[in-house]
Design an enzyme around this catalytic site. Structure first.
Site, PDB file in Angstrom:
ATOM      1  N   CYS A 120       0.850  -1.176   0.000  1.00 37.45           N
ATOM      2  CA  CYS A 120       0.000   0.000   0.000  1.00 37.45           C
ATOM      3  C   CYS A 120       0.888   1.229   0.000  1.00 37.45           C
ATOM      4  CB  CYS A 120      -0.935  -0.100   1.182  1.00 37.45           C
ATOM      5  SG  CYS A 120      -0.898   1.173   2.360  1.00 37.45           S
ATOM      6  N   LEU A 129       1.832  -9.894  12.675  1.00 34.07           N
ATOM      7  CA  LEU A 129       1.373  -9.965  14.067  1.00 34.07           C
ATOM      8  C   LEU A 129       0.020 -10.673  14.172  1.00 34.07           C
ATOM      9  CD1 LEU A 129       2.416  -6.343  15.164  1.00 34.07           C
ATOM     10  CD2 LEU A 129       3.668  -8.483  15.523  1.00 34.07           C
ATOM     11  N   LEU A 333       4.192   5.951  12.546  1.00 33.89           N
ATOM     12  CA  LEU A 333       3.508   4.678  12.279  1.00 33.89           C
ATOM     13  C   LEU A 333       3.799   4.085  10.911  1.00 33.89           C
ATOM     14  CD1 LEU A 333       1.726   5.659  14.793  1.00 33.89           C
ATOM     15  CD2 LEU A 333       0.216   3.908  13.946  1.00 33.89           C
TER      16      LEU A 333
HETATM   17  N1  EPU Z   1       2.134  -3.731  11.784  1.00 33.62           N
HETATM   18  C1  EPU Z   1       3.058  -4.748  11.689  1.00 33.62           C
HETATM   19  N2  EPU Z   1       2.597  -6.029  11.629  1.00 33.62           N
HETATM   20  C2  EPU Z   1       1.273  -6.335  11.651  1.00 33.62           C
HETATM   21  C3  EPU Z   1       0.335  -5.287  11.729  1.00 33.62           C
HETATM   22  C4  EPU Z   1       0.800  -3.989  11.799  1.00 33.62           C
HETATM   23  O1  EPU Z   1       4.263  -4.527  11.665  1.00 33.62           O
HETATM   24  O2  EPU Z   1       0.933  -7.530  11.598  1.00 33.62           O
HETATM   25  C5  EPU Z   1       2.620  -2.332  11.849  1.00 33.62           C
HETATM   26  C6  EPU Z   1       2.208  -1.513  10.633  1.00 33.62           C
HETATM   27  O3  EPU Z   1       3.104  -1.676   9.578  1.00 33.62           O
HETATM   28  C7  EPU Z   1       2.185  -0.113  11.197  1.00 33.62           C
HETATM   29  C8  EPU Z   1       1.720  -0.324  12.645  1.00 33.62           C
HETATM   30  O4  EPU Z   1       1.982  -1.693  12.939  1.00 33.62           O
HETATM   31  O5  EPU Z   1       3.480   0.427  11.216  1.00 33.62           O
HETATM   32  C9  EPU Z   1       0.269  -0.019  12.886  1.00 33.62           C
HETATM   33  O6  EPU Z   1      -0.544  -0.696  11.926  1.00 33.62           O
HETATM   34  P1  EPU Z   1      -2.055  -1.113  12.201  1.00 33.62           P
HETATM   35  O7  EPU Z   1      -2.174  -2.598  12.063  1.00 33.62           O
HETATM   36  O8  EPU Z   1      -2.529  -0.494  13.462  1.00 33.62           O
HETATM   37  O9  EPU Z   1      -2.792  -0.437  10.981  1.00 33.62           O
HETATM   38  P2  EPU Z   1      -4.064  -0.992  10.244  1.00 33.62           P
HETATM   39  O10 EPU Z   1      -4.924  -1.676  11.259  1.00 33.62           O
HETATM   40  O11 EPU Z   1      -3.674  -1.733   9.027  1.00 33.62           O
HETATM   41  C10 EPU Z   1      -5.684   1.026  10.667  1.00 33.62           C
HETATM   42  C11 EPU Z   1      -6.481   1.973   9.820  1.00 33.62           C
HETATM   43  C12 EPU Z   1      -5.539   2.941   9.110  1.00 33.62           C
HETATM   44  C13 EPU Z   1      -4.734   3.663  10.177  1.00 33.62           C
HETATM   45  C14 EPU Z   1      -4.001   2.682  11.081  1.00 33.62           C
HETATM   46  C15 EPU Z   1      -3.277   3.324  12.248  1.00 33.62           C
HETATM   47  C16 EPU Z   1      -8.470   0.745   9.222  1.00 33.62           C
HETATM   48  C17 EPU Z   1      -9.204   0.026   8.176  1.00 33.62           C
HETATM   49  N3  EPU Z   1      -7.270   1.221   8.877  1.00 33.62           N
HETATM   50  O12 EPU Z   1      -4.799   0.324   9.779  1.00 33.62           O
HETATM   51  O13 EPU Z   1      -6.329   3.831   8.395  1.00 33.62           O
HETATM   52  O14 EPU Z   1      -3.793   4.519   9.561  1.00 33.62           O
HETATM   53  O15 EPU Z   1      -4.947   1.740  11.646  1.00 33.62           O
HETATM   54  O16 EPU Z   1      -4.165   4.005  13.050  1.00 33.62           O
HETATM   55  O17 EPU Z   1      -8.957   0.909  10.323  1.00 33.62           O
HETATM   56  C18 EPU Z   1      -6.705   5.528   6.798  1.00 33.62           C
HETATM   57  O18 EPU Z   1      -7.790   5.691   7.347  1.00 33.62           O
HETATM   58  O19 EPU Z   1      -6.305   6.300   5.889  1.00 33.62           O
HETATM   59  C19 EPU Z   1      -5.881   4.420   7.223  1.00 33.62           C
HETATM   60  C20 EPU Z   1      -4.799   4.057   6.560  1.00 33.62           C
END
Ligand code: EPU
Length: 424
Positions: A120, A129, A333
């Site tokens: 992305c 994770l 992040l």
């Molecule tokens: N990460 C890992 N391994 C994993 C999962 C995450 O290394 O298995 C890392 C990611 O690379 C990142 C950090 O942990 O550096 C946080 O990632 P997170 O998993 O919290 O992000 P996400 O759940 O994929 C959601 C939102 C995003 C928002 C992030 C952070 C949804 C659908 N998406 O993504 O929203 O930026 O949390 O708050 O809820 C947006 O709205 O534009 C958007 C990208």
């Protein structure tokens, strides 16, 4: 330029008025996956009408579920009789949040296949994770031909999951997997985002025993495979969409009222706006931002909730171009979430990028030109900046924007913005 995409033009304006409704992208957590745990037809009110919801509903259908809308923003989803446990790449690749089906499907059926989400624009966004936690709960996971193939023939078992990093969708996936697992799952370092809190509250209200809601330590007593009767629920107002309108009001230094919001979900954002000099009045569900004599510079570090959200970083960068002095914005992040910098520079912003920190020297006179939307939040930053740029700005590739904002041009137009959607 492609013929497929749209662009938006906006001209210098002073915004004024009220915004009444928000329910958008972050709601994905609530929509796709919870029904997969349900025995009943799940009624969801205040559903966002944004492009990102469609793949979620399509995926529900592909798995054998059904849905129907009783009005534009109310949907009923039934997944009692799922026939398929494979989430194919044509849908997963259009929306990363579809990875949220992994936990519930595996827990419910003991097996599933989910396409790996593709890379992305804002960074790598791995799911390691999620997978590690499911393995701790007893799953065997292999990656084959672009799919996560997961099996747990005897069902998932409760475990103590310690997340190395706080992950929003990772926490949600494991909470849902744990809800149907055997025994109790404890999660340490859980995400505390309001969307995760709402997910836990709805499961709790539906009979799943969950403690620690809203904290970094969650404990979930699994039902041992028994599906849950999920209570009807309202999707919480989208805090990032609301925060985006606050920045739009801030940059034009005007009075705008947001109705039907949750100010308590926006405290880090309003705190920074107040540091910049804006007065903000709140009631339980409204916020009014007022103009300031001088927009002051700000220091921002993006972190997990309740700290300042990465999803508001680009919009604040647009706003910081109008502050009297030097602002610093550090992104912690996502490693590549600065693509809006070059586009803001094209409009005339003075921004220096050094690793994960952007230094914004204001105020700059912005002047309209063609800019590119590079991701969802970067797109809204362009529109915000365009509001005060001299002349006309064309924002290309706004399909990014449609993924997460409902009727942005109508809402900004109602506030007085000169904004128009064009075919490209
Ligand atoms: N990460 C890992 N391994 C994993 C999962 C995450 O290394 O298995 C890392 C990611 O690379 C990142 C950090 O942990 O550096 C946080 O990632 P997170 O998993 O919290 O992000 P996400 O759940 O994929 C959601 C939102 C995003 C928002 C992030 C952070 C949804 C659908 N998406 O993504 O929203 O930026 O949390 O708050 O809820 C947006 O709205 O534009 C958007 C990208």
């Amino acid at each position: 330029k492609s013929n497929m995409h749209n662009s938006t033009i906006t001209d210098q304006t002073k915004l004024q008025g009220n915004v009444k409704r928000y329910a958008a992208k972050q709601a994905a957590l609530q929509i796709i996956a919870k029904p997969l745990l349900a025995n009943n037809t799940v009624k969801i009110v205040n559903m966002p009408a944004v492009v990102d919801i469609k793949p979620l509903l399509k995926l529900t259908e592909n798995l054998g579920g059904t849905f129907s809308f009783s009005d534009t923003n109310t949907v009923e989803i039934n997944t009692c009789c799922l026939t398929n446990t494979i989430a194919t790449d044509d849908i997963v690749k259009t929306m990363r949040a579809t990875i949220l089906v992994l936990g519930p499907l595996l827990s419910r059926f003991g097996h599933c296949e989910v396409s790996l989400p593709v890379g992305c624009a804002i960074g790598q966004r791995p799911i390691d994770l999620h997978l590690k936690a499911l393995e701790q709960m007893g799953a065997n996971i292999t990656i084959h031909a672009g799919y996560v193939q997961a099996e747990a023939p005897d069902g998932l078992q409760g475990a103590h999951i310690i997340f190395d990093k706080i992950t929003v969708t990772g926490t949600a996936n494991i909470v849902m997997a744990a809800a149907l697992a055997k025994g109790t799952t404890n999660i340490t370092n859980a995400a505390r985002e309001p969307e995760v809190v709402q997910l836990c509250e709805i499961l709790r209200d539906s009979g799943v025993v969950i403690t620690g809601i809203g904290t970094a330590e969650l404990s979930i007593a699994g039902t041992g495979g028994k599906l849950v009767d999920i209570v009807p629920f309202d999707v919480i107002p989208d805090r990032i969409e609301a925060g985006t309108y606050l920045c739009a009001a801030g940059i034009s230094n005007s009075t705008v009222t947001l109705e039907n919001v949750r100010p308590d979900h926006l405290e880090a954002v309003t705190g920074k706006l107040e540091e910049m000099g804006f007065d903000i009045d709140t009631t339980e569900n409204t916020m009014t931002i007022h103009p300031t004599d001088t927009i002051k510079p700000v220091t921002i570090v993006t972190q997990e909730y309740p700290a300042f959200p990465t999803d508001m970083q680009a919009q604040f960068m647009a706003l910081a171009t109008q502050a009297e002095g030097t602002s610093t914005i550090e992104e912690r992040l996502f490693e590549n979430r600065f693509m809006h910098v070059s586009e803001l520079q094209r409009l005339g912003a003075d921004i220096k990028l050094n690793g994960h920190t952007a230094t914004v020297i204001g105020p700059s006179l912005l002047s309209g030109t063609d800019v590119m939307a590079t991701d969802l939040r970067a797109s809204s930053a362009m529109v915000i900046a365009a509001n005060i740029a001299e002349g006309t700005t064309q924002v290309h590739r706004i399909y990014h924007l449609d993924r997460g904002y409902e009727n942005l041009e109508k809402k900004l137009g109602d506030l007085g913005a000169k904004i128009e959607r064009l075919s490209e």
